[in-house]
Scaffold this motif. Structure first.
Motif, PDB file in Angstrom:
ATOM      1  N   LEU A 192      16.453 -22.200  22.964  1.00  0.00           N
ATOM      2  CA  LEU A 192      17.638 -22.604  23.968  1.00  0.00           C
ATOM      3  C   LEU A 192      16.386 -22.668  25.473  1.00  0.00           C
ATOM      4  CD1 LEU A 192      21.085 -21.612  25.133  1.00  0.00           C
ATOM      5  CD2 LEU A 192      18.347 -21.423  26.505  1.00  0.00           C
ATOM      6  N   SER A 193      15.616 -21.572  25.220  1.00  0.00           N
ATOM      7  CA  SER A 193      14.498 -21.514  25.971  1.00  0.00           C
ATOM      8  C   SER A 193      13.797 -22.804  25.763  1.00  0.00           C
ATOM      9  CB  SER A 193      13.792 -19.700  25.734  1.00  0.00           C
ATOM     10  OG  SER A 193      14.705 -18.763  26.102  1.00  0.00           O
ATOM     11  N   LEU A 194      13.345 -22.926  24.744  1.00  0.00           N
ATOM     12  CA  LEU A 194      12.028 -23.516  24.641  1.00  0.00           C
ATOM     13  C   LEU A 194      12.648 -25.146  24.735  1.00  0.00           C
ATOM     14  CD1 LEU A 194      11.298 -22.194  20.773  1.00  0.00           C
ATOM     15  CD2 LEU A 194       9.977 -22.767  22.816  1.00  0.00           C
ATOM     16  N   LEU A 195      14.034 -25.337  24.540  1.00  0.00           N
ATOM     17  CA  LEU A 195      14.602 -26.896  24.496  1.00  0.00           C
ATOM     18  C   LEU A 195      14.693 -26.686  26.750  1.00  0.00           C
ATOM     19  CD1 LEU A 195      17.390 -27.058  22.276  1.00  0.00           C
ATOM     20  CD2 LEU A 195      14.926 -28.918  22.255  1.00  0.00           C
ATOM     21  N   VAL A 196      15.187 -26.107  26.919  1.00  0.00           N
ATOM     22  CA  VAL A 196      14.767 -25.845  28.410  1.00  0.00           C
ATOM     23  C   VAL A 196      13.671 -26.312  29.091  1.00  0.00           C
ATOM     24  CG1 VAL A 196      15.565 -23.741  30.672  1.00  0.00           C
ATOM     25  CG2 VAL A 196      17.439 -24.083  29.203  1.00  0.00           C
ATOM     26  N   ALA A 197      12.503 -25.429  28.565  1.00  0.00           N
ATOM     27  CA  ALA A 197      11.475 -25.475  29.064  1.00  0.00           C
ATOM     28  C   ALA A 197      10.983 -27.167  29.108  1.00  0.00           C
ATOM     29  CB  ALA A 197      10.614 -24.324  28.447  1.00  0.00           C
ATOM     30  N   GLN A 198      11.095 -27.278  27.605  1.00  0.00           N
ATOM     31  CA  GLN A 198      10.919 -28.874  27.311  1.00  0.00           C
ATOM     32  C   GLN A 198      11.297 -29.953  28.362  1.00  0.00           C
ATOM     33  OE1 GLN A 198      12.205 -30.557  23.191  1.00  0.00           O
ATOM     34  NE2 GLN A 198       9.681 -30.569  22.724  1.00  0.00           N
ATOM     35  N   GLU A 199      12.585 -29.628  28.502  1.00  0.00           N
ATOM     36  CA  GLU A 199      13.180 -30.482  30.047  1.00  0.00           C
ATOM     37  C   GLU A 199      12.752 -30.581  31.774  1.00  0.00           C
ATOM     38  OE1 GLU A 199      15.407 -33.519  28.822  1.00  0.00           O
ATOM     39  OE2 GLU A 199      15.072 -32.838  26.663  1.00  0.00           O
ATOM     40  N   ASN A 200      12.000 -29.573  31.836  1.00  0.00           N
ATOM     41  CA  ASN A 200      11.953 -28.559  33.335  1.00  0.00           C
ATOM     42  C   ASN A 200      11.113 -28.452  32.716  1.00  0.00           C
ATOM     43  OD1 ASN A 200      14.646 -28.944  34.201  1.00  0.00           O
ATOM     44  ND2 ASN A 200      15.690 -28.078  31.869  1.00  0.00           N
ATOM     45  N   PRO A 201       9.829 -28.874  33.423  1.00  0.00           N
ATOM     46  CA  PRO A 201       8.354 -28.844  33.084  1.00  0.00           C
ATOM     47  C   PRO A 201       7.884 -27.632  34.722  1.00  0.00           C
ATOM     48  CG  PRO A 201       8.392 -30.959  33.401  1.00  0.00           C
ATOM     49  CD  PRO A 201       9.902 -30.114  33.459  1.00  0.00           C
ATOM     50  N   HIS A 202       8.918 -27.475  35.398  1.00  0.00           N
ATOM     51  CA  HIS A 202       8.651 -26.261  36.246  1.00  0.00           C
ATOM     52  C   HIS A 202       9.399 -25.184  35.734  1.00  0.00           C
ATOM     53  CE1 HIS A 202      12.840 -27.225  37.355  1.00  0.00           C
ATOM     54  NE2 HIS A 202      13.136 -26.235  37.418  1.00  0.00           N
ATOM     55  N   MET A 203      10.185 -24.900  35.457  1.00  0.00           N
ATOM     56  CA  MET A 203      10.582 -23.638  34.553  1.00  0.00           C
ATOM     57  C   MET A 203       9.976 -22.968  33.535  1.00  0.00           C
ATOM     58  SD  MET A 203      14.739 -24.304  34.671  1.00  0.00           S
ATOM     59  CE  MET A 203      15.255 -22.745  33.744  1.00  0.00           C
ATOM     60  N   THR A 204      10.168 -21.280  33.569  1.00  0.00           N
ATOM     61  CA  THR A 204       9.802 -20.614  32.622  1.00  0.00           C
ATOM     62  C   THR A 204      10.861 -19.581  31.921  1.00  0.00           C
ATOM     63  OG1 THR A 204       8.559 -18.692  34.139  1.00  0.00           O
ATOM     64  CG2 THR A 204       6.745 -20.228  33.894  1.00  0.00           C
ATOM     65  N   CYS A 205      10.494 -19.454  30.843  1.00  0.00           N
ATOM     66  CA  CYS A 205      11.990 -18.622  30.043  1.00  0.00           C
ATOM     67  C   CYS A 205      12.011 -17.538  28.995  1.00  0.00           C
ATOM     68  CB  CYS A 205      12.732 -19.657  29.437  1.00  0.00           C
ATOM     69  SG  CYS A 205      13.300 -21.510  29.847  1.00  0.00           S
ATOM     70  N   THR A 206      12.171 -17.107  29.098  1.00  0.00           N
ATOM     71  CA  THR A 206      12.638 -15.460  28.194  1.00  0.00           C
ATOM     72  C   THR A 206      13.427 -15.392  26.916  1.00  0.00           C
ATOM     73  OG1 THR A 206      11.057 -14.399  29.996  1.00  0.00           O
ATOM     74  CG2 THR A 206      11.706 -13.343  28.144  1.00  0.00           C
ATOM     75  N   SER A 207      12.573 -15.290  25.648  1.00  0.00           N
ATOM     76  CA  SER A 207      13.731 -15.136  24.569  1.00  0.00           C
ATOM     77  C   SER A 207      13.773 -13.411  24.568  1.00  0.00           C
ATOM     78  CB  SER A 207      13.840 -15.269  23.337  1.00  0.00           C
ATOM     79  OG  SER A 207      14.565 -15.905  22.482  1.00  0.00           O
ATOM     80  N   PHE A 208      14.705 -12.530  24.407  1.00  0.00           N
ATOM     81  CA  PHE A 208      14.950 -11.536  24.479  1.00  0.00           C
ATOM     82  C   PHE A 208      15.861 -11.106  23.269  1.00  0.00           C
ATOM     83  CE2 PHE A 208      16.384  -7.706  26.106  1.00  0.00           C
ATOM     84  CZ  PHE A 208      15.762  -6.552  25.865  1.00  0.00           C
ATOM     85  N   ASP A 209      15.152  -9.906  22.244  1.00  0.00           N
ATOM     86  CA  ASP A 209      15.441 -10.084  21.536  1.00  0.00           C
ATOM     87  C   ASP A 209      15.491  -8.576  20.797  1.00  0.00           C
ATOM     88  OD1 ASP A 209      17.626 -10.217  18.511  1.00  0.00           O
ATOM     89  OD2 ASP A 209      18.475 -12.499  19.290  1.00  0.00           O
ATOM     90  N   LEU A 210      15.936  -7.890  19.606  1.00  0.00           N
ATOM     91  CA  LEU A 210      15.245  -7.363  19.079  1.00  0.00           C
ATOM     92  C   LEU A 210      14.370  -7.817  18.382  1.00  0.00           C
ATOM     93  CD1 LEU A 210      18.419  -6.070  17.249  1.00  0.00           C
ATOM     94  CD2 LEU A 210      18.143  -4.232  19.363  1.00  0.00           C
TER      95      LEU A 210
END
Length: 262
Positions: A192-210
């Protein structure tokens, strides 16, 4: 023929009752990576594919298997018997070729490895009131899954497969113009983070999990070449603060927990 009060028919009953046969045929083909191998070598004969799959069944039984997949709409066939050639259907070519980013077979792999057997115990679960998955002995299901590398990878791939279409739609259609940062709590492999970042170059995303998921997520991020804008962060959202962001999302999370934990 549709059933009505005046003209009852057993068609729907038999279709649902025998549905496990079609299901297992598809799950087995996915397990064999049959669609992936067909996509990679579309010019080979049916018997060439059988040899590549290293199947010891008779040729007749293999043709029956392939024709069943054809009848179910997953394959297309030309020719007969030893002259038969099979190709992926358009849907199978897009969604069941493991080498494509649109592959959704992860959820089918998980259904075959875990869920198929659990549903076979539906009667036991209803009679006993006890779970029939890894929590059958009173343990935490995620602790059991996450300590077994095979189960963990199978589970993560399954979550990716079942959600990929939603992730793609969300990344393309939601208006992120005023949002600069996103955290996906329970982010699994990070798609999800990767696809959002791919479509929105201005964004940074964090994938939070165990923590056990971290290496899988980092590998996926590297595959997308988005290390500069997507990061993996370890943590437990019951114990640790969720990394702050303009937007926090949680997918396929809340249904796992009781009301108090939610």
């Amino acid at each position: 023929m549709e059933s009505s009060s005046n003209h009852p028919t057993p068609e729907h009953i038999l279709k649902v009752g025998s549905g496990f046969i079609a299901c297992k045929a598809l799950l087995t083909a996915v397990k064999f990576q049959l669609f992936t191998k067909l996509a990679a070598h579309p010019d080979q004969t049916a018997l060439g594919l059988k040899k590549q799959l290293d199947l010891k069944c008779s040729d007749r039984h293999f043709y029956d298997f392939m024709d069943a997949l054809t009848g179910l709409g997953f394959l297309q066939r030309t020719g007969l018997l030893e002259n038969a050639w099979y190709a992926n259907s358009p849907d199978a070519e897009v969604f069941l070729d493991k080498n494509r980013p649109s592959y959704i077979g992860g959820i089918l792999e998980m259904m075959d490895a875990r869920l198929y057997g659990f549903w076979d115990n539906l009667d036991v679960g209803l009679k006993s009131g006890k779970p029939q998955n890894e929590a059958v002995h009173g343990v935490n299901i995620f602790e059991e899954i996450y300590k077994d590398p095979f189960l963990l990878e199978n589970f993560v791939n399954g979550m990716t497969g079942v959600q990929l279409g939603n992730f793609m739609a969300f990344a393309k259609q939601f208006d992120f113009s005023t949002i600069n940062t996103l955290t996906d709590a329970g982010g699994s492999a990070g798609y999800l983070s990767l696809l959002v970042a791919q479509e929105n170059p201005h964004m940074t995303c964090t994938s939070f999990d165990l923590p056990p998921v971290g290496p899988i997520t980092k590998s996926t991020i590297k595959k997308f070449h988005l290390e500069d804008r997507v990061k993996s962060m370890d943590g437990n959202f019951f114990e640790d603060p969720i990394p702050s962001a303009d937007m926090i999302v949680m997918g396929n999370i809340l249904h796992d927990w009781n009301e108090e934990e939610k």
